[in-house]
Design a protein around this motif. Structure first.
Motif, PDB file in Angstrom:
ATOM      1  N   ASN A 180      54.996 -35.276 -38.511  1.00 19.09           N
ATOM      2  CA  ASN A 180      56.275 -35.862 -38.152  1.00 19.09           C
ATOM      3  C   ASN A 180      56.523 -37.200 -38.850  1.00 19.09           C
ATOM      4  N   SER A 181      56.017 -37.322 -40.071  1.00 13.29           N
ATOM      5  CA  SER A 181      56.232 -38.530 -40.868  1.00 13.29           C
ATOM      6  C   SER A 181      56.137 -38.189 -42.341  1.00 13.29           C
ATOM      7  N   LYS A 182      57.103 -38.677 -43.115  1.00 16.34           N
ATOM      8  CA  LYS A 182      57.062 -38.480 -44.564  1.00 16.34           C
ATOM      9  C   LYS A 182      56.253 -39.571 -45.256  1.00 16.34           C
ATOM     10  N   ASN A 183      55.949 -40.647 -44.538  1.00 21.66           N
ATOM     11  CA  ASN A 183      55.289 -41.789 -45.153  1.00 21.66           C
ATOM     12  C   ASN A 183      53.768 -41.609 -45.113  1.00 21.66           C
ATOM     13  N   ILE A 184      53.231 -41.136 -46.211  1.00 20.63           N
ATOM     14  CA  ILE A 184      51.796 -40.865 -46.289  1.00 20.63           C
ATOM     15  C   ILE A 184      50.989 -42.139 -46.081  1.00 20.63           C
ATOM     16  N   ASN A 185      51.417 -43.250 -46.662  1.00 26.25           N
ATOM     17  CA  ASN A 185      50.658 -44.501 -46.513  1.00 26.25           C
ATOM     18  C   ASN A 185      50.574 -44.943 -45.049  1.00 26.25           C
ATOM     19  N   ASP A 186      51.672 -44.797 -44.291  1.00 22.15           N
ATOM     20  CA  ASP A 186      51.629 -45.158 -42.871  1.00 22.15           C
ATOM     21  C   ASP A 186      50.622 -44.279 -42.121  1.00 22.15           C
ATOM     22  N   LEU A 187      50.628 -42.991 -42.432  1.00 22.79           N
ATOM     23  CA  LEU A 187      49.677 -42.082 -41.782  1.00 22.79           C
ATOM     24  C   LEU A 187      48.241 -42.430 -42.149  1.00 22.79           C
ATOM     25  N   VAL A 188      48.011 -42.717 -43.421  1.00 24.65           N
ATOM     26  CA  VAL A 188      46.668 -43.080 -43.868  1.00 24.65           C
ATOM     27  C   VAL A 188      46.220 -44.359 -43.161  1.00 24.65           C
ATOM     28  N   CYS A 189      47.105 -45.340 -43.051  1.00 27.49           N
ATOM     29  CA  CYS A 189      46.764 -46.584 -42.339  1.00 27.49           C
ATOM     30  C   CYS A 189      46.331 -46.290 -40.911  1.00 27.49           C
ATOM     31  N   LYS A 190      47.079 -45.431 -40.246  1.00 27.72           N
ATOM     32  CA  LYS A 190      46.757 -45.072 -38.862  1.00 27.72           C
ATOM     33  C   LYS A 190      45.369 -44.430 -38.786  1.00 27.72           C
ATOM     34  N   PHE A 191      45.091 -43.494 -39.689  1.00 23.62           N
ATOM     35  CA  PHE A 191      43.808 -42.798 -39.653  1.00 23.62           C
ATOM     36  C   PHE A 191      42.645 -43.721 -40.042  1.00 23.62           C
ATOM     37  N   VAL A 192      42.879 -44.635 -40.971  1.00 21.71           N
ATOM     38  CA  VAL A 192      41.829 -45.589 -41.357  1.00 21.71           C
ATOM     39  C   VAL A 192      41.526 -46.531 -40.192  1.00 21.71           C
ATOM     40  N   LYS A 193      42.547 -46.960 -39.487  1.00 18.59           N
ATOM     41  CA  LYS A 193      42.315 -47.812 -38.310  1.00 18.59           C
ATOM     42  C   LYS A 193      41.486 -47.073 -37.268  1.00 18.59           C
ATOM     43  N   PHE A 194      41.770 -45.774 -37.076  1.00 12.90           N
ATOM     44  CA  PHE A 194      40.958 -44.965 -36.160  1.00 12.90           C
ATOM     45  C   PHE A 194      39.519 -44.890 -36.654  1.00 12.90           C
ATOM     46  N   ALA A 195      39.343 -44.722 -37.948  1.00 10.96           N
ATOM     47  CA  ALA A 195      37.996 -44.641 -38.531  1.00 10.96           C
ATOM     48  C   ALA A 195      37.223 -45.929 -38.277  1.00 10.96           C
TER      49      ALA A 195
END
Length: 133
Positions: free
Chosen positions: A31-46
């Motif tokens: 539900n997001s076209k912004n790959i960088n925002d998604l990557v940021c979210k997943f890296v923060k989880f990591a």
């Protein structure tokens, strides 16, 4: 007898966004076209969950290094050779030396090796190309 594994020998990695996904597909799945925002979210989880590293597209290497203060191992699939013609599922890819120069710790090289007419020769060529960079 199998040697026992210790934490120092095992690395736990998280996957960010598959290299075969583009903006339209990430919108469908996340539900997001912004790959960088998604990557940021997943890296923060990591980072929050104390993972050792992430698997990501080479296009996100700089972003991940910045977010993690260079503390995460970065493994990058989506590695293709300079003469790559986009005839497979990879959407976000780079050459081996581009990914290494950006700071990838490990490269995942599948089809460039397995589909080569001489896989060993191709691997030696890729390795020497990276060492010259």
């Amino acid at each position: 007898q199998m040697a026992s594994l210790s934490k120092k020998n095992v690395k736990l990695l998280g996957v960010t966004i598959l290299t075969s996904l583009d903006n339209e597909q990430t919108e469908k799945y996340y539900n997001s076209k912004n790959i960088n925002d998604l990557v940021c979210k997943f890296v923060k989880f990591a980072i929050e969950n104390k993972l050792d590293g992430v698997v990501c597209s080479p296009h996100e290497i700089k972003l991940i290094k910045k977010l993690s203060c260079n503390n995460l191992i970065i493994v990058t699939p989506g590695i293709r050779l300079i003469n790559y013609s986009n005839d497979d599922d990879q959407k976000r890819f780079m050459t081996p030396n581009q990914a290494v120069n950006l700071g990838a710790d490990y490269l995942v090289l599948g089809r460039p090796i397995t589909q080569a007419s001489d896989p060993l020769s191709e691997l030696i060529s890729i390795n020497s190309y990276i060492e010259k960079s």
